[in-house]
Structures are given as C-alpha cells and as structure tokens.
Design a protein around this motif. Structure first.
Motif, PDB file in Angstrom:
ATOM      1  N   UNK A 405       1.153  -1.097   0.534  1.00  0.00           N
ATOM      2  CA  UNK A 405      -0.266  -0.144   0.658  1.00  0.00           C
ATOM      3  C   UNK A 405       0.526   1.284   0.014  1.00  0.00           C
ATOM      4  N   UNK A 406       0.332   2.255  -0.155  1.00  0.00           N
ATOM      5  CA  UNK A 406       0.959   3.166  -0.399  1.00  0.00           C
ATOM      6  C   UNK A 406       1.358   3.770   0.776  1.00  0.00           C
ATOM      7  N   UNK A 407       1.169   3.845   1.881  1.00  0.00           N
ATOM      8  CA  UNK A 407       2.154   3.814   3.398  1.00  0.00           C
ATOM      9  C   UNK A 407       3.318   2.885   3.631  1.00  0.00           C
ATOM     10  N   UNK A 408       3.308   1.712   3.893  1.00  0.00           N
ATOM     11  CA  UNK A 408       4.108   0.580   2.817  1.00  0.00           C
ATOM     12  C   UNK A 408       5.318   1.486   1.661  1.00  0.00           C
ATOM     13  N   UNK A 409       5.183   1.827   0.666  1.00  0.00           N
ATOM     14  CA  UNK A 409       5.831   2.376   0.123  1.00  0.00           C
ATOM     15  C   UNK A 409       6.796   3.314   0.305  1.00  0.00           C
ATOM     16  N   UNK A 410       5.540   4.515   1.391  1.00  0.00           N
ATOM     17  CA  UNK A 410       6.074   5.275   1.464  1.00  0.00           C
ATOM     18  C   UNK A 410       8.064   5.151   2.995  1.00  0.00           C
ATOM     19  N   UNK A 411       7.276   4.104   3.134  1.00  0.00           N
ATOM     20  CA  UNK A 411       8.491   3.655   4.377  1.00  0.00           C
ATOM     21  C   UNK A 411       9.908   2.493   4.071  1.00  0.00           C
ATOM     22  N   UNK A 412       9.498   1.644   2.436  1.00  0.00           N
ATOM     23  CA  UNK A 412       9.830   1.256   1.575  1.00  0.00           C
ATOM     24  C   UNK A 412      11.459   2.663   1.839  1.00  0.00           C
ATOM     25  N   UNK A 413      10.670   3.800   0.949  1.00  0.00           N
ATOM     26  CA  UNK A 413      11.633   4.969   0.262  1.00  0.00           C
ATOM     27  C   UNK A 413      11.962   6.542   0.623  1.00  0.00           C
ATOM     28  N   UNK A 414      11.573   5.721   2.068  1.00  0.00           N
ATOM     29  CA  UNK A 414      11.505   6.691   2.958  1.00  0.00           C
ATOM     30  C   UNK A 414      11.620   8.462   2.658  1.00  0.00           C
ATOM     31  N   UNK A 415      10.022   8.371   2.165  1.00  0.00           N
ATOM     32  CA  UNK A 415       9.786   9.735   1.652  1.00  0.00           C
ATOM     33  C   UNK A 415       8.436  10.177   2.239  1.00  0.00           C
ATOM     34  N   UNK A 416       7.966  11.760   2.349  1.00  0.00           N
ATOM     35  CA  UNK A 416       7.323  11.484   3.345  1.00  0.00           C
ATOM     36  C   UNK A 416       5.580  11.784   2.559  1.00  0.00           C
ATOM     37  N   UNK A 417       4.458  10.881   3.303  1.00  0.00           N
ATOM     38  CA  UNK A 417       3.452  10.528   2.141  1.00  0.00           C
ATOM     39  C   UNK A 417       2.956  11.888   0.989  1.00  0.00           C
ATOM     40  N   UNK A 418       3.144  12.769   1.258  1.00  0.00           N
ATOM     41  CA  UNK A 418       2.654  13.894   0.382  1.00  0.00           C
ATOM     42  C   UNK A 418       3.282  13.835  -0.821  1.00  0.00           C
ATOM     43  N   UNK A 419       4.769  13.124  -0.408  1.00  0.00           N
ATOM     44  CA  UNK A 419       5.945  13.271  -1.877  1.00  0.00           C
ATOM     45  C   UNK A 419       5.490  12.038  -2.656  1.00  0.00           C
ATOM     46  N   UNK A 420       4.772  11.600  -1.756  1.00  0.00           N
ATOM     47  CA  UNK A 420       4.558   9.718  -2.567  1.00  0.00           C
ATOM     48  C   UNK A 420       3.642   9.785  -3.280  1.00  0.00           C
ATOM     49  N   UNK A 421       2.865  10.569  -2.666  1.00  0.00           N
ATOM     50  CA  UNK A 421       1.352  10.234  -3.342  1.00  0.00           C
ATOM     51  C   UNK A 421       2.116  11.279  -4.978  1.00  0.00           C
ATOM     52  N   UNK A 422       2.847  12.655  -4.565  1.00  0.00           N
ATOM     53  CA  UNK A 422       2.907  13.871  -5.856  1.00  0.00           C
ATOM     54  C   UNK A 422       3.709  12.966  -6.523  1.00  0.00           C
ATOM     55  N   UNK A 423       4.353  11.945  -6.460  1.00  0.00           N
ATOM     56  CA  UNK A 423       4.649  10.928  -7.830  1.00  0.00           C
ATOM     57  C   UNK A 423       4.155  10.168  -8.462  1.00  0.00           C
TER      58      UNK A 423
END
Length: 442
Positions: A405-423
């Motif tokens: 899920x998006x939140x696990x991806x955030x943890x994997x790539x060490x990126x804030x959720x908003x930045x993950x969403x923008x990408x």
C-alpha cells in the motif's frame, strides 16, 4: 480506478476559521454531562445536518461503567472573612474542581487547604482537576495565590447541582460509494482549555467540510464528538458491531493545535493500517515523536482495548501531558495557533487523499518504464548531475505491485506521504500506474 477531485490547498483549511470556532467555544464550562457540553454539541448539530445525537440516561450500564449524573454550576468562590474573594468560578471556570458537590460553609484555613489544588512547579498556573465518580469538592488556584492566602476563616460557596440527565454523543456519517469507513473521533468535555479541549473538535469540523467537498467520494466517513472516556465507552456499547464491520482506518484527534511537535500514539499492537498511514504522513516532518500504547491516555484506550481492537490510533501535535500548559489555564491561544491547526489538517488530509486515490498502486507496463520519452528523465546522461527527483520516482514505481500500500511504499523509500502521492500522480498521468482500493496477491 477512482478519480479523486479535491479542493485546492488555498481553499482548505481556514486556520482563521478554526481558531474563531475554538474561541467561541472556549468560555463554556463543559464537563462530561450538563448544559454547557450540550450547547457546545449544538453548534456542530446546527453546522452539519449529518450530525445526529445518541443519548444515554443516568444509570445506563455501558460495558463495565455506568452513566453518572449530570452537573450544573451557577457560582463558586472562596471568601475570606475580610470580604476578599479567591478562586472565583465566574472569573475562570478552572477554579472549581469538576463535578464538585454543593457546599455553603465557614471553615478555618487549615481545613480549607486540604481542598485546594495548585502546581508548585508552575506557580502562576491554575490546574484542571476533576472528581467525576466520587462525590467531593475542591478549588484550584495558582501556587502563588495559594501561598499568599491570608490567615483566618473562609466562607466556601459552591452553588452546584447533580441530577439525573443525559449523556450525549454526536455522530455524522458522510456516505461514499463504499460502505467501508474512515473514522475520526474527538472529545468535547473539558472547560476553558484550547489545545487539550478544542483543537480536536475544530480540526474534526474542518475535516467534515473537506470530505463533504470531495467529488466522486469512494469511502464513507464517520465523525464522532463525545465526552472523553465515558462517552467513547457508551458509544462503543451502541456501535461496536457496525464499527467492527465497516471501519478501515480511524483516528482519535486531540491536542492538535500547537506548532511544537507531531505525535503518534500507537494502537495497542502498533501495526494497524491507521498506524501505517500516520507514520507515512508524518515521515520527515520536523520534531516527530512516536509513542507506544503504554503511553496511552485518551480515547485510544477504549477504541483499542482488548476485544475492541479497532484499526485506530491517536494523532496529536504535542502529546497530552507532554507540554507544560497541559491541564492548566495556560492552555490558551498562545499555545493554539492557525499554523499549528493547518499543519494538523494537512496531515489528515494527506491520509484522506491517499485512501480516495486508491492505496494499492499497480504498474501498467512490464519492466522499467522509459521515462525519457515522457520527459521524466534527462535524455543526456550526466552522472554528476543530481537526479534525485527521478530516482525518487523510480523508487516509488518499484513498489507499485498492488500488494504494497501507499503507506508501506512511503516507509520503503523513506519519503513523506505527500511526496509519494505527487510522484504517483505523475506516474498515473503518464499511464504508468493505476490505483486500486483492494490488495492483490499474486
């Protein structure tokens, strides 16, 4: 794929609107039951037709608890034999111990001192003290005032009343395409304190406005305002089956108005979807603190109790009990600011947007995509040039397998959720990623 349409950042939220609402509610002498908490609830009932009251009567059994009597106060003070008054309720409602019984008596200073509360380490602060479930009385005043009480006799007046009444919880459901729900809860049962008491409800109010403004809303949203502890217990006694069936993710909102920190109080096991989402939304922000369930103290105690175990955790700015003004008259609008409330709104907004987008992204091409032809990657190789934005996007893409899920991806790539969403939005725009609301397992 659900196409989320959201309002622009400049439209939501209005920090000024949140502070204005908090200030309008600030003077009321709220408690767990009584006229002032009901009048505070009435603001939200009038503001949102979705809110409906759920009522419990004095004496009702709710799990292991019993709904108490309600409390009404007309006046209270201590008056020295000289005529000088101290701890006047009408000047500050924190002066009276919550749920104090009626008293009219003349007593010596030595007897009075056992009924007075202060904080020696905060000599100018008036503490907040309650006695909900044991008939008692008392007053609160600053330690400086206590230390300077004159010798002699004192009149004690507490014009209060306990009587059978109603405990209210108010609940709003904003429906979406799915019956699965995102849940928000806050409490409205303390007197004049801004961060501990009012920041949660005004943030919840702003979140209702935001959710109601979403077009093509996929999830349903449930919002609850209640008196802390007894209210959440009573509410769970009425709604537990529905919540168990429908709640996907939930948050208890409290102390969300200051600018000092961002805090996450974990669920009992610390690993549910709400925990994951909040960690992602707080990742790489300034001064983030995470607390285990052993540091609990608000309604996460009820929502995450054994046998309940709803997918919920608590979000704060500075955690309750961890900032000096907590449970004192110093918890005012020097603590709560527009900037602090807006920061909290953005944290919750990013979580809402993630769910609405579809939290399980899935690649639409095999192998690594050709980003250069989409103008997402420089066509001239220069290894000395910073390619971090592209690398970040490629890292996000790497985990878009519909099982993370998006939140696990955030943890994997060490990126804030908003930045993950923008990408992800960029990748989706170029038809490289689609979004699903369900996990796929291959």
């Amino acid at each position: 794929m659900n196409k989320l349409q959201v309002s622009n950042d400049e439209d939501f939220p209005s920090g000024e609107r949140m502070v204005k609402l908090a200030k309008s509610l600030y003077p009321k002498n709220r408690s767990i039951m009584g006229p002032d908490i009901r009048s505070s609830f009435n603001y939200f009932l009038q503001e949102h037709i979705e809110f409906k009251p759920i009522k419990f009567n004095t004496g009702d059994k709710v799990f292991d608890w019993e709904v108490p009597e309600e409390w009404i106060v007309r006046d209270a003070y201590i008056e020295h034999e000289s005529g000088k008054r101290f701890a006047e309720f009408k000047k500050n409602n924190l002066h009276l111990v919550g749920y104090s019984v009626a008293v009219e008596d003349f007593i010596k200073k030595e007897e009075l001192l056992s009924k007075l509360h202060s904080i020696p380490d905060l000599p100018t602060a008036i503490p907040y003290v309650t006695s909900y479930y044991e008939k008692n009385w008392g007053f609160c005043l600053s330690h400086d005032q206590l230390s300077n009480l004159p010798e002699g006799n004192f009149k004690v007046l507490i014009d209060s009343e306990h009587k059978s009444g109603e405990l209210w919880v108010i609940e709003a459901v904003v429906p979406g395409e799915s019956s699965q729900e995102i849940f928000f809860s806050s409490y409205l049962c303390h007197p004049s304190m801004a961060n501990n008491e009012l920041s949660g409800p005004v943030l919840l109010n702003e979140l209702i406005n935001y959710v109601k403004g979403l077009k093509n809303r996929y999830y349903s949203y449930r919002f609850v305002l209640l008196p802390e502890t007894i209210g959440s217990i009573a509410y769970l006694s009425k709604r537990l089956t529905d919540l168990k069936e429908n709640m996907l993710c939930g948050y208890n909102l409290t102390c969300v108005g200051d600018e000092r920190a961002y805090s996450h109080v974990q669920s009992r096991l610390g690993n549910n979807l709400a925990d994951q989402a909040l960690r992602a939304s707080l990742k790489n922000l300034d001064n983030v603190k995470e607390y285990t369930y052993l540091d609990r103290g608000s309604d996460e105690r009820q929502y995450c109790a054994p046998g309940i175990d709803l997918p919920l955790c608590t979000f704060c700015r500075s955690k309750f009990g961890k900032y000096p003004e907590y449970h004192t008259n110093k918890d005012d609008f020097n603590v709560v600011t527009e900037k602090g409330l807006i920061g909290s709104f953005k944290v919750m907004k990013s979580i809402i947007n993630s769910f609405e987008l579809g939290i399980y992204p899935k690649v639409k091409v095999l192998g690594e995509p050709q980003l250069g032809k989409r103008n997402l990657y420089p066509n001239i190789s220069n290894m000395h040039k910073d390619l971090h934005p592209v690398i970040a996007m490629k890292n996000v893409f790497t985990y878009c397998d519909s099982s993370h899920n998006i939140f696990e991806i955030s943890e994997k790539v060490n990126m804030n959720l908003n930045n993950v969403l923008e990408n992800l939005k960029v990748l989706n725009h170029h038809k490289l990623v689609e979004f699903n609301h369900k996990k796929e397992v291959f």
